[in-house]
Scaffold this active site. Structure first.
Site, mmCIF file in Angstrom:
data_model
loop_
_atom_site.group_PDB
_atom_site.id
_atom_site.type_symbol
_atom_site.label_atom_id
_atom_site.label_comp_id
_atom_site.label_asym_id
_atom_site.label_seq_id
_atom_site.Cartn_x
_atom_site.Cartn_y
_atom_site.Cartn_z
ATOM 1 N N THR A 190 19.628 -15.917 -41.062
ATOM 2 C CA THR A 190 19.103 -14.608 -40.680
ATOM 3 C C THR A 190 19.803 -13.514 -41.462
ATOM 4 O O THR A 190 21.010 -13.298 -41.288
ATOM 5 C CB THR A 190 19.321 -14.345 -39.161
ATOM 6 N N GLY A 191 19.045 -12.852 -42.343
ATOM 7 C CA GLY A 191 19.615 -11.767 -43.125
ATOM 8 C C GLY A 191 18.898 -10.471 -42.821
ATOM 9 O O GLY A 191 19.239 -9.754 -41.871
ATOM 10 N N HIS A 247 31.023 -1.278 -74.777
ATOM 11 C CA HIS A 247 32.262 -1.996 -75.096
ATOM 12 C C HIS A 247 32.013 -3.210 -75.997
ATOM 13 O O HIS A 247 32.984 -3.903 -76.346
ATOM 14 C CB HIS A 247 32.938 -2.494 -73.813
ATOM 15 N N GLY A 248 30.754 -3.504 -76.322
ATOM 16 C CA GLY A 248 30.468 -4.669 -77.158
ATOM 17 C C GLY A 248 31.037 -5.937 -76.540
ATOM 18 O O GLY A 248 31.041 -6.098 -75.323
ATOM 19 N N ARG A 282 36.941 3.442 -80.458
ATOM 20 C CA ARG A 282 36.468 2.285 -81.219
ATOM 21 C C ARG A 282 35.719 2.735 -82.473
ATOM 22 O O ARG A 282 34.752 3.515 -82.378
ATOM 23 C CB ARG A 282 35.533 1.462 -80.326
ATOM 24 N N GLU A 287 23.866 -4.079 -46.552
ATOM 25 C CA GLU A 287 23.426 -2.932 -45.706
ATOM 26 C C GLU A 287 21.951 -2.651 -45.870
ATOM 27 O O GLU A 287 21.531 -1.486 -45.915
ATOM 28 C CB GLU A 287 24.223 -1.674 -46.063
ATOM 29 N N PRO A 342 23.629 -17.526 -41.334
ATOM 30 C CA PRO A 342 23.160 -18.334 -42.467
ATOM 31 C C PRO A 342 21.642 -18.276 -42.643
ATOM 32 O O PRO A 342 21.148 -18.215 -43.770
ATOM 33 C CB PRO A 342 23.641 -19.741 -42.106
ATOM 34 N N THR A 364 32.467 -9.775 -44.336
ATOM 35 C CA THR A 364 33.494 -9.311 -45.271
ATOM 36 C C THR A 364 34.746 -8.866 -44.516
ATOM 37 O O THR A 364 34.649 -8.131 -43.527
ATOM 38 C CB THR A 364 32.935 -8.152 -46.125
ATOM 39 N N TRP A 392 28.641 -14.230 -44.446
ATOM 40 C CA TRP A 392 28.930 -13.039 -45.242
ATOM 41 C C TRP A 392 29.692 -11.960 -44.479
ATOM 42 O O TRP A 392 29.404 -10.778 -44.646
ATOM 43 C CB TRP A 392 27.630 -12.446 -45.797
HETATM 44 C C1 FAD Z 1 29.310 -9.871 -50.939
HETATM 45 C C2 FAD Z 1 28.522 -9.668 -49.691
HETATM 46 C C3 FAD Z 1 29.131 -9.077 -48.604
HETATM 47 C C4 FAD Z 1 28.432 -8.933 -47.414
HETATM 48 N N1 FAD Z 1 29.077 -8.400 -46.320
HETATM 49 C C5 FAD Z 1 28.463 -8.430 -45.115
HETATM 50 C C6 FAD Z 1 29.176 -8.071 -43.928
HETATM 51 O O1 FAD Z 1 30.338 -7.663 -43.974
HETATM 52 N N2 FAD Z 1 28.542 -8.205 -42.742
HETATM 53 C C7 FAD Z 1 27.268 -8.672 -42.637
HETATM 54 O O2 FAD Z 1 26.760 -8.771 -41.522
HETATM 55 N N3 FAD Z 1 26.560 -8.998 -43.743
HETATM 56 C C8 FAD Z 1 27.126 -8.895 -44.974
HETATM 57 N N4 FAD Z 1 26.434 -9.265 -46.105
HETATM 58 C C9 FAD Z 1 25.092 -9.803 -45.969
HETATM 59 C C10 FAD Z 1 24.020 -8.866 -46.470
HETATM 60 O O3 FAD Z 1 23.893 -7.763 -45.614
HETATM 61 C C11 FAD Z 1 22.738 -9.694 -46.592
HETATM 62 O O4 FAD Z 1 22.920 -10.545 -47.695
HETATM 63 C C12 FAD Z 1 21.512 -8.842 -46.745
HETATM 64 O O5 FAD Z 1 21.245 -8.155 -45.558
HETATM 65 C C13 FAD Z 1 20.284 -9.661 -47.125
HETATM 66 O O6 FAD Z 1 20.122 -10.758 -46.298
HETATM 67 P P1 FAD Z 1 19.928 -12.207 -46.944
HETATM 68 O O7 FAD Z 1 20.998 -12.425 -47.920
HETATM 69 O O8 FAD Z 1 19.791 -13.200 -45.852
HETATM 70 O O9 FAD Z 1 18.565 -12.111 -47.757
HETATM 71 P P2 FAD Z 1 17.086 -12.293 -47.185
HETATM 72 O O10 FAD Z 1 16.885 -11.505 -45.961
HETATM 73 O O11 FAD Z 1 16.789 -13.756 -47.124
HETATM 74 O O12 FAD Z 1 16.235 -11.620 -48.331
HETATM 75 C C14 FAD Z 1 16.144 -12.203 -49.637
HETATM 76 C C15 FAD Z 1 15.054 -11.489 -50.404
HETATM 77 O O13 FAD Z 1 13.814 -11.757 -49.770
HETATM 78 C C16 FAD Z 1 12.948 -10.672 -49.897
HETATM 79 N N5 FAD Z 1 12.488 -10.254 -48.552
HETATM 80 C C17 FAD Z 1 13.016 -10.554 -47.343
HETATM 81 N N6 FAD Z 1 12.281 -10.035 -46.361
HETATM 82 C C18 FAD Z 1 11.242 -9.393 -46.932
HETATM 83 C C19 FAD Z 1 10.129 -8.648 -46.463
HETATM 84 N N7 FAD Z 1 9.903 -8.439 -45.154
HETATM 85 N N8 FAD Z 1 9.296 -8.110 -47.357
HETATM 86 C C20 FAD Z 1 9.481 -8.276 -48.696
HETATM 87 N N9 FAD Z 1 10.504 -8.975 -49.198
HETATM 88 C C21 FAD Z 1 11.384 -9.533 -48.341
HETATM 89 C C22 FAD Z 1 13.685 -9.567 -50.602
HETATM 90 O O14 FAD Z 1 13.389 -9.596 -51.973
HETATM 91 C C23 FAD Z 1 15.137 -9.951 -50.426
HETATM 92 O O15 FAD Z 1 15.870 -9.417 -51.478
HETATM 93 C C24 FAD Z 1 27.095 -9.362 -47.328
HETATM 94 C C25 FAD Z 1 26.471 -9.920 -48.455
HETATM 95 C C26 FAD Z 1 27.173 -10.088 -49.616
HETATM 96 C C27 FAD Z 1 26.489 -10.733 -50.788
#
Ligand code: FAD
Length: 550
Positions: free
Chosen positions: A276-277, A506-507, A436, A531, A274, A308, A306
């Protein structure tokens, strides 16, 4: 559009000049960022560099393909010339706007984008009549000619998968999306039977050992039918397979790979949390050493987001912190294979019993999403969930590295997913434009519609060839990460643009839920997010790789 040696030579000439621009810009970028160490001080510029280098790489991939295909692909030479002209015109605008940062001396400009030959090439390549001629042909054919594949095996793979995808997946894809259903077991079983889960797994471990090009061709065709309910099913096994091949013990490879290849085990990848992305090195979920009865292993506790396919999956590839010191960053992370039961639906509670002992729980709830339905993506709470010692892949502290090598494969695969989805959108738009009628004639007869279809096709062709090239690079050296990242970056943007342009064709009906184009638009939106979200891919993978290279 006959094959033209002149046109090919002109495209080659323009490419050489573009290469010179990129080389100079990267050299200047290395100075600015001190060999890539200070990318964060120049993020917007590094994004620009990463994108320019990626687009020029796509020009080269498409031009090489056009020369190889010759008459076998009647559009290729024209597409290569037009795409190279598009990129050259963008490069010229960038050099005008950022001359210092890109190292744009007047000597460089004269030799490259301002060279009379280059000016002529850009003007000719962007001529509306050329792009519209492509578009007209696309309307007449209701799509583009198939890309040329030199190998019989590759052609057969594409035909087999296409036939399966069109007859078995496409008819149910829209219902799965509208009802937010889980992908039916019948699809998984048939994909398993056809060997789709083991395409890139070596034969010694029960796979087909066909390599990455076959995997990409398969992905493209499945994704054209449904991104979520077919094309993406093979992403997860790909990621874990590559991690196991890179760091698993022989016993682990023998234990897991044949079962993944046969489709017996569905895989989910659990990295994101939640909080850590993108900053994967900060993953918090704890893995503490211990024992359950006499079995040594680890207890996993924390939250994931997230994930999947988490409900249906039989195993997670889960990244966890084995070293409690957060200061250890990536070096404190380890990769585990976590077995579980399968659950249908949008929620699950997995209570593990091991020899009658409490092996902990995993609770999962799917987050509702507008697209990418069919697999469901879960937020999970994990409480002292036991994983036996032998399920630690590659030893403690190697998780980050193994996960990243898995992601390189995942990104390559996503280049294929995006290309397949974009192609489906183009074909839908071409079909619609042919039927169309407005103002007394099919909208496909209007030159603006043709222009849009022509541009879409050119970009898709570039995305496809960049992805195939990355697949071949990974076949040669599985440690490559730059090419798959470029393929993912570019192809995903193309999918987003193409689906949205195709929706406009497709309008109002493009906004009606029952039309597949509406699903394509929603599905495409997720592609640049996972990814490695687009900015991270540009800065931390592509720019870092290009700017630290000497
Ligand atoms: C439908 C869906 C399926 C997914 N499936 C999986 C899965 O199967 N397994 C899994 O592990 N994860 C999964 N994910 C997670 C996905 O990999 C993450 O959402 C992604 O890595 C981004 O992390 P975050 O959402 O926390 O965004 P954040 O890391 O919070 O980033 C948000 C935005 O902040 C900005 N940002 C962040 N860091 C920097 C930086 N250093 N410099 C500049 N800009 C920055 C960028 O604009 C970025 O777009 C899924 C996500 C979705 C939406």
């Amino acid at each position: 559009m006959p094959a033209s040696p002149d046109r090919s030579a002109q495209t080659r000439g323009a490419l050489e000049r573009l290469d010179q621009v990129v080389e100079t810009a990267l050299e200047r970028g290395r100075q600015l960022t001190h060999g890539g160490r200070e990318i964060d001080a120049h993020q917007a510029h590094c994004e620009r560099l990463a994108y320019l280098a990626t687009e020029v790489a796509a020009c080269a991939a498409l031009a090489d393909y056009a020369d190889e295909a010759g008459e076998n692909d009647p559009h290729a030479g024209e597409e290569a010339a037009i795409f190279t002209a598009m990129v050259a015109s963008r490069a010229r605008a960038l050099l005008a706007a950022y001359p210092d940062e890109l190292g744009a001396s007047s000597k460089l400009l004269d030799a490259t984008v301002d060279h009379p030959g280059m000016r002529d090439f850009i003007r000719a390549g962007l001529a509306d009549r050329r792009i519209e001629a492509l578009g007209r042909d696309i309307v007449d054919r209701r799509g583009t000619p198939d890309s040329y594949l030199a190998g019989d095996e590759e052609r057969l793979t594409r035909e087999t998968v296409r036939s399966f995808a069109r007859s078995e997946v496409a008819p149910i894809a829209q219902q799965i999306h509208l009802n937010d259903d889980l992908v039916p077991e019948s699809i998984i079983a048939k994909m398993a039977e056809l060997g789709f889960f083991g395409l890139a797994i070596p034969e010694a471990y029960g796979g087909q050992g066909m390599g990455n090009v076959a995997m990409i061709l398969t992905t493209e065709e499945l994704s054209a039918a449904s991104l979520a309910a077919a094309g993406s099913l093979i992403t997860r096994p790909e990621i874990l397979t590559k991690a196991l091949l890179a760091g698993g013990t022989e016993a682990q490879k023998r234990a897991w790979l044949p079962r993944i290849a046969s489709g017996e085990l569905m895989v989910a990848i659990s990295v994101t949390e939640p909080d850590t992305g993108s900053d994967v090195a900060s993953v918090k979920l704890r893995a503490e050493r211990g024992a359950l009865g006499a079995a040594p292993g680890y207890f996993l506790s924390g939250n994931k987001a997230w994930c999947t396919f988490a409900g249906r999956a039989n195993i997670f590839a889960m990244l966890a912190r084995t070293d409690p010191d957060p200061g250890k960053g990536a070096k404190g992370l380890s990769l585990f294979i976590v077995p579980k039961d399968t659950f249908p639906g949008h929620e699950f509670v997995m209570r593990q019993k091991v020899g009658g002992l409490d092996g902990g729980t995993i609770q999962g709830k799917a987050d509702r999403t507008p697209g990418y339905r069919g697999m469901h993506s879960f937020t999970m709470q994990i409480e002292r969930y036991f994983v036996p010692e032998e399920n630690l892949v590659g030893g403690e502290g190697r998780g980050f590295y193994l996960q990243m090598s898995g992601f390189a494969a995942g990104r390559l695969q996503t280049g294929g997913r995006a290309t397949g989805l974009a192609q489906a959108a183009l074909e839908a738009a071409a079909g619609y434009a042919g039927e169309r009628k407005q103002f007394g004639q099919p909208i496909g007869r209007y030159s603006l519609t043709q222009n849009k279809l022509g541009r879409m096709a050119v970009e898709i062709a570039a995305a496809r060839q960049l992805t195939y090239r990355a697949a071949r690079a990974l076949d040669q050296d599985e440690k490559r990460s730059l090419e798959p990242a470029m393929a993912k970056l570019f192809a995903c943007d193309v999918a987003v643009r193409t689906t949205q342009e195709a929706q406009l064709v497709h309008g109002g009906w493009g906004f009606a839920e029952e039309f597949p184009i509406c699903r394509y638009v929603l599905d495409a939106l997720v592609l640049p997010i996972f990814e490695g979200v687009k900015p991270i891919l540009e800065l931390k993978v592509i720019a870092r790789s290009l700017l630290s290279a000497q």
